[in-house]
Scaffold this motif. Sequence first.
Motif, PDB file in Angstrom:
ATOM      1  N   UNK A  52      -1.675   1.958  -6.513  1.00 26.38           N
ATOM      2  CA  UNK A  52      -1.822   2.107  -7.958  1.00 26.38           C
ATOM      3  C   UNK A  52      -3.254   2.523  -8.289  1.00 26.38           C
ATOM      4  N   UNK A 107      -9.443   5.397  -3.443  1.00 24.43           N
ATOM      5  CA  UNK A 107      -8.981   4.151  -2.835  1.00 24.43           C
ATOM      6  C   UNK A 107      -7.468   4.175  -2.666  1.00 24.43           C
ATOM      7  N   UNK A 140      -4.938   4.908   1.165  1.00 26.21           N
ATOM      8  CA  UNK A 140      -3.904   4.038   1.742  1.00 26.21           C
ATOM      9  C   UNK A 140      -2.692   4.851   2.179  1.00 26.21           C
ATOM     10  N   UNK A 194       0.802  -1.225   0.000  1.00 25.77           N
ATOM     11  CA  UNK A 194       0.000   0.000   0.000  1.00 25.77           C
ATOM     12  C   UNK A 194       0.837   1.278   0.000  1.00 25.77           C
ATOM     13  N   UNK A 254     -11.789  -1.424   1.741  1.00 31.49           N
ATOM     14  CA  UNK A 254     -10.947  -2.615   1.599  1.00 31.49           C
ATOM     15  C   UNK A 254      -9.491  -2.304   1.923  1.00 31.49           C
ATOM     16  N   UNK A 255      -8.990  -1.218   1.322  1.00 28.48           N
ATOM     17  CA  UNK A 255      -7.606  -0.836   1.574  1.00 28.48           C
ATOM     18  C   UNK A 255      -7.420  -0.240   2.957  1.00 28.48           C
ATOM     19  N   UNK A 276     -12.517   8.293 -10.166  1.00 30.03           N
ATOM     20  CA  UNK A 276     -12.389   9.084  -8.942  1.00 30.03           C
ATOM     21  C   UNK A 276     -12.311   8.187  -7.716  1.00 30.03           C
ATOM     22  N   UNK A 279     -12.330  -1.384  -9.852  1.00 30.97           N
ATOM     23  CA  UNK A 279     -13.117  -1.457  -8.620  1.00 30.97           C
ATOM     24  C   UNK A 279     -13.756  -2.838  -8.574  1.00 30.97           C
TER      25      UNK A 279
END
Lengths: 264, 297
Positions: A81, A151, A155, A77, A100-101, A146, A88
């Motif tokens: 990227x 996302x 991180x 993380x 999730x991250x 976006x 997604x």
Amino acid sequence: MKPYLKLDHIDKVFTRGAASTEVLKDINLNIGKGEYVSIIGHSGCGKSTMLNIVAGLTTASVGCVLLEDREVNSPGPDRAVVFQNHSLLPWLTVYQNVQLGVDKVFAKSKTRAERDAWIMHNLNLVQMTHAKDKRPSEISGGMKQRVGIARALAMEPKVLLLDEPFGALDALTRAHLQDSVMALHQKLGNTIVMITHDVDEAVLLSDRIVMMTNGPSATIGEVLDVPLARPRKRLELATNAQYLKCRQRVLEFLYERHRFVEAA
Amino acid sequence: MNMQAIKTEPAKVLANSPAPVVALTPKRPPSLDKYTKAAKEVAVRVIPPLIVVTLLMVFWELVCRRAGSTLPPPSKVYKDTKELIFDPFFDHGGIDKGLFWHLSASLQRVAFGYSLAAVAGVALGTLVGQSVWAMRGLDPIFQVLRTIPPLAWLPLALAAFRDGQPSAIFVIFITSIWPIIINTAVGIRNIPQDYRNVAAVVQLNPLEFFWKVMIPSAAPYIFTGLRIGIGLSWLAIIAAEMLIGGVGIGFFIWDAWNSSHISEIILALFYVGIIGFVLDRAIAGLGHLVTHGTSAN
């Protein structure tokens, strides 16, 4: 300048059976903290491979990637990227995709409430809070991208890697999103490496433009500094002499000295 | 972040003078209209099959009504099986039970064998889909084993378990597991590289990857396998029960044949068909629910 991210003598050879192709040869690049670097080149020149090596999704055959003087060779993380096709997870909502991250990276350092606030903060950065409970199939391509950016930002990466992030968007959406990314970079000061094959995009967004020669055995042909002051305004730059000069340089590189030869 | 600040001039003007908001008043049809519309929709679905069924019944009645016919006409089927239809819950001990008990015994066996097959099938399918070596080792074996007809396993199962009940469950298991394995494996193999990259960047551990990416991504495939599996297991249980005896709709049919109660066979077939249909729909509905009606794109 002390390098923050360093690509040190990277070669990449793909081997399939007996045949092996050298995709990248002797890539050396130092990127400073907070710098916005674009990598431009014709398709097939190994730009994406180079980004994947930095991301750790592919390993270099020779050489290594150093981030803050430490070798990195697996994904993580700290080098988030933003993928070209947003990537997604379609069964998760916008919020859950970012979550999730966040849940992984801040599992220990933030409480549940703090994580929630952080997710909303990042969605707010890309102005997607209104769609937080929608699924990717219910939002437009620009919105998906976006969310992809949110996302990655959420991180708190040391380096943000953008793999042709605007490639799949229409021209108007693309311009809008470029402005957003520029504003985010201004505000958060991230170190950004972006793959592109759009000359205007590269000049508009970057501090430096890395121009790749054609593959196989592609390498860095030239690095161009873009000495334009920030914040940059798209319309004002259209007539700016400095901007036009940079643009001219990149175009010359791509279309005169390293013309793309179609492999027949 | 203030997006307006970086917008170009014309955009700013627009942003400062938002377009007038027009309140939309959706035309809501009067409730009577709505009901007739709904009724119409049901009617177009229900009436054609009803007409076909009625025509078939009339045809069947005409063909089988003459004296010396080997099969009973529908009117006779109804007369013979009225008790079974209206009292499915009687229990006179032994195998002399109402149809409900026979059907529920069969359904229990299917539920057991099929659940085992679903769990084992998804697990094995994941292994085969994920690991090249597991695929090379196991796939040829699966391809051979899956062609063995369900009933061919029954003697072997009886020899191993020495009892009808576990043998029937085993037959269900072995029948329904192959499509589940194969479809799961295909689903796992088709997980887009992008999702794997996302998982790698986020650093999901294998268990999180399994639950958060693999299963949802492969869900449409898995449910295809599960749906084929439930159909096959319902096919297999009837045949298996004919051989193992005891309570169960398969044995009920066999018993009716032995006692020449042809009408009862026909009634049982009707129930078997309906339940098979319901099982198929149930799994399809569950799949729709789990995958939110969206396949991974």
